[in-house]
Design a protein around this motif. Sequence first.
Motif, PDB file in Angstrom:
ATOM      1  N   VAL A  58       0.836  -1.205   0.000  1.00 23.31           N
ATOM      2  CA  VAL A  58       0.000   0.000   0.000  1.00 23.31           C
ATOM      3  C   VAL A  58       0.868   1.251   0.000  1.00 23.31           C
ATOM      4  CG1 VAL A  58      -1.619   1.346   1.397  1.00 23.31           C
ATOM      5  CG2 VAL A  58      -2.017  -1.094   1.021  1.00 23.31           C
ATOM      6  N   THR A  59       1.929   1.228   0.788  1.00 19.28           N
ATOM      7  CA  THR A  59       2.851   2.370   0.808  1.00 19.28           C
ATOM      8  C   THR A  59       3.494   2.567  -0.556  1.00 19.28           C
ATOM      9  OG1 THR A  59       3.304   1.966   3.156  1.00 19.28           O
ATOM     10  CG2 THR A  59       4.861   3.352   1.955  1.00 19.28           C
ATOM     11  N   ALA A  60       3.907   1.471  -1.196  1.00 20.58           N
ATOM     12  CA  ALA A  60       4.528   1.566  -2.523  1.00 20.58           C
ATOM     13  C   ALA A  60       3.548   2.124  -3.549  1.00 20.58           C
ATOM     14  CB  ALA A  60       5.024   0.195  -2.954  1.00 20.58           C
ATOM     15  N   VAL A  61       2.280   1.682  -3.496  1.00 24.16           N
ATOM     16  CA  VAL A  61       1.276   2.190  -4.437  1.00 24.16           C
ATOM     17  C   VAL A  61       1.041   3.684  -4.220  1.00 24.16           C
ATOM     18  CG1 VAL A  61      -1.182   2.078  -5.028  1.00 24.16           C
ATOM     19  CG2 VAL A  61       0.136  -0.020  -4.790  1.00 24.16           C
ATOM     20  N   PHE A  62       0.989   4.108  -2.968  1.00 26.56           N
ATOM     21  CA  PHE A  62       0.774   5.524  -2.686  1.00 26.56           C
ATOM     22  C   PHE A  62       1.947   6.362  -3.198  1.00 26.56           C
ATOM     23  CE2 PHE A  62       0.977   9.303   0.031  1.00 26.56           C
ATOM     24  CZ  PHE A  62      -0.297   9.814  -0.156  1.00 26.56           C
ATOM     25  N   VAL A  63       3.167   5.863  -3.030  1.00 24.85           N
ATOM     26  CA  VAL A  63       4.337   6.593  -3.534  1.00 24.85           C
ATOM     27  C   VAL A  63       4.301   6.670  -5.060  1.00 24.85           C
ATOM     28  CG1 VAL A  63       6.846   6.557  -3.717  1.00 24.85           C
ATOM     29  CG2 VAL A  63       5.748   6.042  -1.526  1.00 24.85           C
ATOM     30  N   ILE A  64       3.963   5.553  -5.724  1.00 24.35           N
ATOM     31  CA  ILE A  64       3.891   5.542  -7.192  1.00 24.35           C
ATOM     32  C   ILE A  64       2.813   6.498  -7.684  1.00 24.35           C
ATOM     33  CG2 ILE A  64       3.338   4.096  -9.181  1.00 24.35           C
ATOM     34  CD1 ILE A  64       4.625   1.759  -7.711  1.00 24.35           C
ATOM     35  N   ALA A  65       1.718   6.628  -6.914  1.00 22.52           N
ATOM     36  CA  ALA A  65       0.640   7.530  -7.315  1.00 22.52           C
ATOM     37  C   ALA A  65       1.078   8.991  -7.335  1.00 22.52           C
ATOM     38  CB  ALA A  65      -0.554   7.367  -6.375  1.00 22.52           C
ATOM     39  N   LEU A  66       2.172   9.302  -6.683  1.00 17.77           N
ATOM     40  CA  LEU A  66       2.688  10.672  -6.669  1.00 17.77           C
ATOM     41  C   LEU A  66       3.722  10.911  -7.765  1.00 17.77           C
ATOM     42  CD1 LEU A  66       3.158  11.076  -2.802  1.00 17.77           C
ATOM     43  CD2 LEU A  66       1.207  11.786  -4.181  1.00 17.77           C
ATOM     44  N   THR A  67       3.890   9.936  -8.666  1.00 19.50           N
ATOM     45  CA  THR A  67       4.888  10.054  -9.724  1.00 19.50           C
ATOM     46  C   THR A  67       4.222   9.908 -11.089  1.00 19.50           C
ATOM     47  OG1 THR A  67       5.398   7.686  -9.870  1.00 19.50           O
ATOM     48  CG2 THR A  67       6.516   8.942  -8.154  1.00 19.50           C
ATOM     49  N   ASP A  68       5.031  10.125 -12.140  1.00 17.02           N
ATOM     50  CA  ASP A  68       4.559   9.912 -13.506  1.00 17.02           C
ATOM     51  C   ASP A  68       5.119   8.621 -14.088  1.00 17.02           C
ATOM     52  OD1 ASP A  68       7.199  10.559 -13.726  1.00 17.02           O
ATOM     53  OD2 ASP A  68       6.947  12.070 -15.294  1.00 17.02           O
ATOM     54  N   TRP A  69       5.466   7.666 -13.236  1.00 22.50           N
ATOM     55  CA  TRP A  69       6.102   6.438 -13.692  1.00 22.50           C
ATOM     56  C   TRP A  69       5.190   5.651 -14.610  1.00 22.50           C
ATOM     57  CZ3 TRP A  69       5.858   1.020 -11.765  1.00 22.50           C
ATOM     58  CH2 TRP A  69       6.878   0.228 -12.326  1.00 22.50           C
ATOM     59  N   GLY A  72       7.587  -0.299 -16.791  1.00 29.15           N
ATOM     60  CA  GLY A  72       8.717  -0.648 -17.621  1.00 29.15           C
ATOM     61  C   GLY A  72       9.709   0.467 -17.818  1.00 29.15           C
ATOM     62  N   ALA A  73       9.338   1.699 -17.462  1.00 26.66           N
ATOM     63  CA  ALA A  73      10.245   2.831 -17.643  1.00 26.66           C
ATOM     64  C   ALA A  73      11.297   2.827 -16.554  1.00 26.66           C
ATOM     65  CB  ALA A  73       9.469   4.146 -17.618  1.00 26.66           C
ATOM     66  N   GLY A  74      12.490   3.309 -16.886  1.00 27.41           N
ATOM     67  CA  GLY A  74      13.567   3.326 -15.916  1.00 27.41           C
ATOM     68  C   GLY A  74      13.640   4.595 -15.107  1.00 27.41           C
ATOM     69  N   ALA A  75      12.975   5.660 -15.561  1.00 24.37           N
ATOM     70  CA  ALA A  75      13.034   6.949 -14.879  1.00 24.37           C
ATOM     71  C   ALA A  75      11.634   7.394 -14.479  1.00 24.37           C
ATOM     72  CB  ALA A  75      13.683   8.003 -15.779  1.00 24.37           C
ATOM     73  N   LEU A  76      11.584   8.199 -13.438  1.00 23.47           N
ATOM     74  CA  LEU A  76      10.315   8.760 -12.991  1.00 23.47           C
ATOM     75  C   LEU A  76      10.577  10.104 -12.333  1.00 23.47           C
ATOM     76  CD1 LEU A  76      10.121   8.425  -9.620  1.00 23.47           C
ATOM     77  CD2 LEU A  76       9.814   6.050 -10.258  1.00 23.47           C
ATOM     78  N   GLY A 290       1.426   5.370 -12.849  1.00 25.18           N
ATOM     79  CA  GLY A 290       1.189   6.362 -11.802  1.00 25.18           C
ATOM     80  C   GLY A 290      -0.278   6.718 -11.681  1.00 25.18           C
ATOM     81  N   TYR A 291      -0.935   6.896 -12.821  1.00 26.67           N
ATOM     82  CA  TYR A 291      -2.369   7.198 -12.821  1.00 26.67           C
ATOM     83  C   TYR A 291      -3.173   6.016 -12.273  1.00 26.67           C
ATOM     84  CZ  TYR A 291      -6.966   8.531 -14.639  1.00 26.67           C
ATOM     85  OH  TYR A 291      -8.298   8.849 -14.759  1.00 26.67           O
ATOM     86  N   GLY A 292      -2.795   4.792 -12.677  1.00 23.31           N
ATOM     87  CA  GLY A 292      -3.479   3.608 -12.151  1.00 23.31           C
ATOM     88  C   GLY A 292      -3.286   3.456 -10.656  1.00 23.31           C
ATOM     89  N   ALA A 293      -2.085   3.798 -10.152  1.00 18.34           N
ATOM     90  CA  ALA A 293      -1.862   3.745  -8.710  1.00 18.34           C
ATOM     91  C   ALA A 293      -2.743   4.750  -7.978  1.00 18.34           C
ATOM     92  CB  ALA A 293      -0.390   4.014  -8.411  1.00 18.34           C
TER      93      ALA A 293
END
Length: 321
Positions: A58-69, A72-76, A290-293
């Motif tokens: 859940v913590t990882a999903v919340f962090v990803i939701a704050l990014t544009d990752w 498969g991409a290497g950068a965010l 990121g949007y899906g998260a």
Amino acid sequence: MNAPVALSDASDKRSEAIDVPFLAVTPARRRALAEALAALTLAGPAAFFLLVLFFLPVTAVFVIALTDWRFGAGALSFVGLANFREVFADATFKTSLVNTIVYALIVVPGTVILGLLVAHVIESGRSCRSFYRAIHFLPFMATLTAMAIAWEALLHPTIGLINQALAGIGLPTANWLRDENTALPILAVIGIWQNLGYAMVLFLAGLKSIPQELYNAADVDGADLWMDRLRTVTLPMLGPVTMFVVIVVALRAFQAFDSVKVLTQGGPGHASEVLLYTLYRESFEYLHTGYGAAIAVVFLAIVVALTLVQVRFMDTKVHYQ
């Protein structure tokens, strides 16, 4: 002769100084330490798996939701709450949210009412109870994906058994899964069919726990009809079971995905698209991770809020023994 006495007195004073009460290991403290160690031993594995399998993801999903990752991409890069603003402005998300609510409003009361009815009929029967329990519980145990394929065959617009039966008695047929007016209700019917056996088993257990003396007292008071006994005895005594069934079935309804993925893919025109299917499509088909998260975080918040509201509301209506 006085020196040994002096040494003895000094030794006694040192032992008294060391014997501090809060450092002493008394039997009570030994028992408390043993109980704490036993509790840690029993709860430790569950706490570890809860941390690894729930809190960390859940913590990882919340962090990803704050990014544009993107998957498969290497950068965010961090975008703050931009994904959440996009979620609440997205017409597709609003449509899937409404569809999910409508789906739950059909599945939950349908499952509860039919589950209680089937349980009451089986409990009132005299023979083949185990057979009927197994038949009704089978859909809950079966893989919904396989069952959805069977439903797809039944609902086929030309060779499906349902349309052939309707045509045989002179009723109009329909393309059930490709009509925007019938796709979501059909999925809800499949959801009721799947959850019916689970609700039935729980209601059967609740019915068996009701003392027969309560029904005898109701008969003495004049409540000898089936509906009177149901209203005055059965439903009040089944309050805790009903609350549990409603909460579990509501959570399962909000998690609907398999039947949508196999039968309609959210169509026609997003008419049957639900939240989890939108989350899946954005994350794994369009790779907007990121949007899906962000959708996942919103979905989790809705589920938690729904559960708390249900528990708070129904707990005031439930009569415990």
